[in-house]
Design a protein around this motif. Structure first.
Motif, PDB file in Angstrom:
ATOM      1  N   LEU A  20     109.241  47.552 -33.159  1.00  0.00           N
ATOM      2  CA  LEU A  20     107.836  47.035 -33.562  1.00  0.00           C
ATOM      3  C   LEU A  20     107.517  47.833 -35.167  1.00  0.00           C
ATOM      4  CD1 LEU A  20     105.081  45.495 -33.049  1.00  0.00           C
ATOM      5  CD2 LEU A  20     104.116  47.646 -32.055  1.00  0.00           C
ATOM      6  N   MET A  21     107.714  48.966 -35.223  1.00  0.00           N
ATOM      7  CA  MET A  21     107.452  49.302 -36.622  1.00  0.00           C
ATOM      8  C   MET A  21     108.301  48.851 -37.718  1.00  0.00           C
ATOM      9  SD  MET A  21     105.065  51.462 -37.151  1.00  0.00           S
ATOM     10  CE  MET A  21     104.587  52.483 -38.297  1.00  0.00           C
ATOM     11  N   HIS A  22     109.653  48.548 -37.460  1.00  0.00           N
ATOM     12  CA  HIS A  22     110.411  48.046 -38.291  1.00  0.00           C
ATOM     13  C   HIS A  22     110.069  46.451 -38.536  1.00  0.00           C
ATOM     14  CE1 HIS A  22     114.195  47.202 -40.452  1.00  0.00           C
ATOM     15  NE2 HIS A  22     114.281  46.246 -39.849  1.00  0.00           N
ATOM     16  N   ALA A  23     109.367  45.868 -37.746  1.00  0.00           N
ATOM     17  CA  ALA A  23     109.049  44.358 -37.562  1.00  0.00           C
ATOM     18  C   ALA A  23     107.596  44.589 -38.536  1.00  0.00           C
ATOM     19  CB  ALA A  23     108.777  43.879 -36.277  1.00  0.00           C
ATOM     20  N   ILE A  24     106.940  45.415 -38.232  1.00  0.00           N
ATOM     21  CA  ILE A  24     105.794  45.607 -39.203  1.00  0.00           C
ATOM     22  C   ILE A  24     105.580  45.719 -40.575  1.00  0.00           C
ATOM     23  CG2 ILE A  24     103.503  47.022 -39.373  1.00  0.00           C
ATOM     24  CD1 ILE A  24     103.297  47.329 -36.389  1.00  0.00           C
ATOM     25  N   ARG A  25     106.795  46.711 -40.810  1.00  0.00           N
ATOM     26  CA  ARG A  25     107.124  46.963 -42.175  1.00  0.00           C
ATOM     27  C   ARG A  25     107.812  45.873 -42.733  1.00  0.00           C
ATOM     28  NH1 ARG A  25     109.869  52.666 -40.467  1.00  0.00           N
ATOM     29  NH2 ARG A  25     108.209  53.948 -40.890  1.00  0.00           N
ATOM     30  N   ALA A  39      90.736  37.588 -39.482  1.00  0.00           N
ATOM     31  CA  ALA A  39      91.150  36.701 -38.035  1.00  0.00           C
ATOM     32  C   ALA A  39      92.426  35.897 -38.460  1.00  0.00           C
ATOM     33  CB  ALA A  39      89.984  36.041 -37.443  1.00  0.00           C
ATOM     34  N   VAL A  40      92.470  35.335 -39.424  1.00  0.00           N
ATOM     35  CA  VAL A  40      93.557  34.337 -39.678  1.00  0.00           C
ATOM     36  C   VAL A  40      94.873  35.428 -39.919  1.00  0.00           C
ATOM     37  CG1 VAL A  40      94.496  32.597 -41.414  1.00  0.00           C
ATOM     38  CG2 VAL A  40      92.207  32.440 -40.603  1.00  0.00           C
ATOM     39  N   ARG A  41      94.516  36.230 -40.869  1.00  0.00           N
ATOM     40  CA  ARG A  41      95.845  37.145 -41.139  1.00  0.00           C
ATOM     41  C   ARG A  41      96.329  37.816 -39.856  1.00  0.00           C
ATOM     42  NH1 ARG A  41      94.338  40.443 -46.626  1.00  0.00           N
ATOM     43  NH2 ARG A  41      93.798  38.524 -48.054  1.00  0.00           N
ATOM     44  N   LEU A  42      95.478  38.264 -38.871  1.00  0.00           N
ATOM     45  CA  LEU A  42      95.894  38.673 -37.879  1.00  0.00           C
ATOM     46  C   LEU A  42      96.809  37.957 -36.956  1.00  0.00           C
ATOM     47  CD1 LEU A  42      96.081  41.478 -36.136  1.00  0.00           C
ATOM     48  CD2 LEU A  42      93.916  40.824 -35.031  1.00  0.00           C
ATOM     49  N   HIS A  43      96.155  36.693 -36.536  1.00  0.00           N
ATOM     50  CA  HIS A  43      96.855  35.465 -36.055  1.00  0.00           C
ATOM     51  C   HIS A  43      98.367  35.446 -36.796  1.00  0.00           C
ATOM     52  CE1 HIS A  43      97.538  32.038 -33.525  1.00  0.00           C
ATOM     53  NE2 HIS A  43      97.815  31.398 -34.642  1.00  0.00           N
ATOM     54  N   ARG A  44      98.292  35.408 -37.858  1.00  0.00           N
ATOM     55  CA  ARG A  44      99.435  35.175 -38.804  1.00  0.00           C
ATOM     56  C   ARG A  44     100.492  36.297 -38.380  1.00  0.00           C
ATOM     57  NH1 ARG A  44      97.286  32.172 -44.227  1.00  0.00           N
ATOM     58  NH2 ARG A  44      96.594  30.464 -43.230  1.00  0.00           N
ATOM     59  N   LEU A  66     105.430  38.671 -36.124  1.00  0.00           N
ATOM     60  CA  LEU A  66     105.959  39.552 -35.298  1.00  0.00           C
ATOM     61  C   LEU A  66     106.623  38.984 -33.952  1.00  0.00           C
ATOM     62  CD1 LEU A  66     103.402  42.243 -35.365  1.00  0.00           C
ATOM     63  CD2 LEU A  66     105.532  42.357 -36.342  1.00  0.00           C
ATOM     64  N   ARG A  67     105.996  38.028 -33.369  1.00  0.00           N
ATOM     65  CA  ARG A  67     106.697  37.529 -32.160  1.00  0.00           C
ATOM     66  C   ARG A  67     108.204  37.010 -32.762  1.00  0.00           C
ATOM     67  NH1 ARG A  67     101.322  35.287 -31.230  1.00  0.00           N
ATOM     68  NH2 ARG A  67     100.310  36.460 -29.957  1.00  0.00           N
ATOM     69  N   LYS A  68     108.107  36.051 -33.648  1.00  0.00           N
ATOM     70  CA  LYS A  68     109.419  35.592 -34.116  1.00  0.00           C
ATOM     71  C   LYS A  68     110.415  36.644 -34.435  1.00  0.00           C
ATOM     72  CE  LYS A  68     107.051  31.482 -35.949  1.00  0.00           C
ATOM     73  NZ  LYS A  68     106.617  30.780 -37.081  1.00  0.00           N
ATOM     74  N   GLN A  69     109.933  37.835 -35.318  1.00  0.00           N
ATOM     75  CA  GLN A  69     110.710  38.696 -35.520  1.00  0.00           C
ATOM     76  C   GLN A  69     111.408  39.753 -34.446  1.00  0.00           C
ATOM     77  OE1 GLN A  69     109.609  41.446 -38.511  1.00  0.00           O
ATOM     78  NE2 GLN A  69     108.680  40.148 -39.633  1.00  0.00           N
ATOM     79  N   LEU A  70     110.503  39.687 -33.151  1.00  0.00           N
ATOM     80  CA  LEU A  70     110.888  40.478 -32.106  1.00  0.00           C
ATOM     81  C   LEU A  70     111.445  39.578 -31.029  1.00  0.00           C
ATOM     82  CD1 LEU A  70     107.884  42.797 -31.814  1.00  0.00           C
ATOM     83  CD2 LEU A  70     110.094  43.455 -32.372  1.00  0.00           C
ATOM     84  N   GLY A  71     111.998  38.293 -31.334  1.00  0.00           N
ATOM     85  CA  GLY A  71     112.323  37.268 -30.485  1.00  0.00           C
ATOM     86  C   GLY A  71     111.572  36.756 -29.478  1.00  0.00           C
ATOM     87  N   GLY A  72     110.400  36.723 -29.765  1.00  0.00           N
ATOM     88  CA  GLY A  72     109.367  36.121 -28.725  1.00  0.00           C
ATOM     89  C   GLY A  72     109.054  36.867 -27.644  1.00  0.00           C
ATOM     90  N   ARG A  73     109.650  38.041 -27.673  1.00  0.00           N
ATOM     91  CA  ARG A  73     109.403  39.340 -26.434  1.00  0.00           C
ATOM     92  C   ARG A  73     107.775  39.637 -26.782  1.00  0.00           C
ATOM     93  NH1 ARG A  73     113.591  43.199 -27.857  1.00  0.00           N
ATOM     94  NH2 ARG A  73     114.073  41.658 -29.464  1.00  0.00           N
ATOM     95  N   HIS A  74     107.282  39.886 -25.561  1.00  0.00           N
ATOM     96  CA  HIS A  74     105.654  40.263 -25.653  1.00  0.00           C
ATOM     97  C   HIS A  74     106.084  41.839 -25.296  1.00  0.00           C
ATOM     98  CE1 HIS A  74     103.893  36.365 -26.376  1.00  0.00           C
ATOM     99  NE2 HIS A  74     104.708  36.117 -25.228  1.00  0.00           N
ATOM    100  N   GLU A  75     105.844  42.848 -26.044  1.00  0.00           N
ATOM    101  CA  GLU A  75     106.017  44.160 -25.846  1.00  0.00           C
ATOM    102  C   GLU A  75     104.979  44.874 -25.896  1.00  0.00           C
ATOM    103  OE1 GLU A  75     109.531  45.853 -27.769  1.00  0.00           O
ATOM    104  OE2 GLU A  75     110.504  43.836 -27.909  1.00  0.00           O
TER     105      GLU A  75
END
Length: 157
Positions: A99-104, A138-143, A148-157
């Motif tokens: 998650l941290m790697h994806a956020i970065r 709100a828009v930025r958070l949604h994006r 993040l979902r795409k980077q993490l392979g659609g997994r909900h962690e």
């Protein structure tokens, strides 16, 4: 200040590209907050004031380190519960690192909003800290969540 240090550490970790960078940035943030506290006028909450300073320092730090490349990934140790067993700690740590790697990897404007949202701030506080509208927050958070979902392979962690 003690109540803010864990959150400021996580904010620094989101901007730093290595554990060393994150530690240096945290020190810069703490110094900047300490120097700015006498100028606090109470026009916002102290939390909002401190987080705005942290993000401004984070931006400055990113600009200063733009050419520097590092690959060390570290997550804040506060995220791992001591009540977990070894297997759970390893699994939790792995998820946190991913998650941290994806956020970065997020664009800076999305990284800022996501980091603040993970600290439990609402759109009103995020908008004050970043100087944007609540709708923009709100828009930025949604994006950010979509990326993040795409980077993490659609997994909900």
């Amino acid at each position: 200040m003690d109540e803010f240090i864990p959150a400021l550490s996580r904010i620094a970790a989101s901007y730093g590209r290595s554990s060393h960078d994150s530690e240096d940035l945290l020190q810069e943030i703490l110094l900047a907050v300490w120097q700015a506290l006498p100028r606090f006028q109470g026009k916002s909450s102290l939390r909002t004031y401190v987080f705005r300073i942290a993000h401004n320092r984070g931006l400055r730090y990113v600009w200063q380190l733009k050419m520097r490349k590092a690959t060390d990934v570290q997550t804040p140790k506060e995220c791992v519960s001591s009540a977990q067993g070894p297997a759970e700690i390893v699994e939790s740590s792995d998820k946190q690192q991913r998650l941290m790697h994806a956020i970065r990897k997020l664009p800076l404007s999305l990284k800022q909003v996501m980091t603040l949202a993970l600290e439990g701030l609402g759109h009103d506080e995020i908008s004050q800290i970043l100087g944007i509208s609540e709708n923009n927050s709100a828009v930025r958070l949604h994006r950010a969540r979509d990326l993040l979902r795409k980077q993490l392979g659609g997994r909900h962690e």
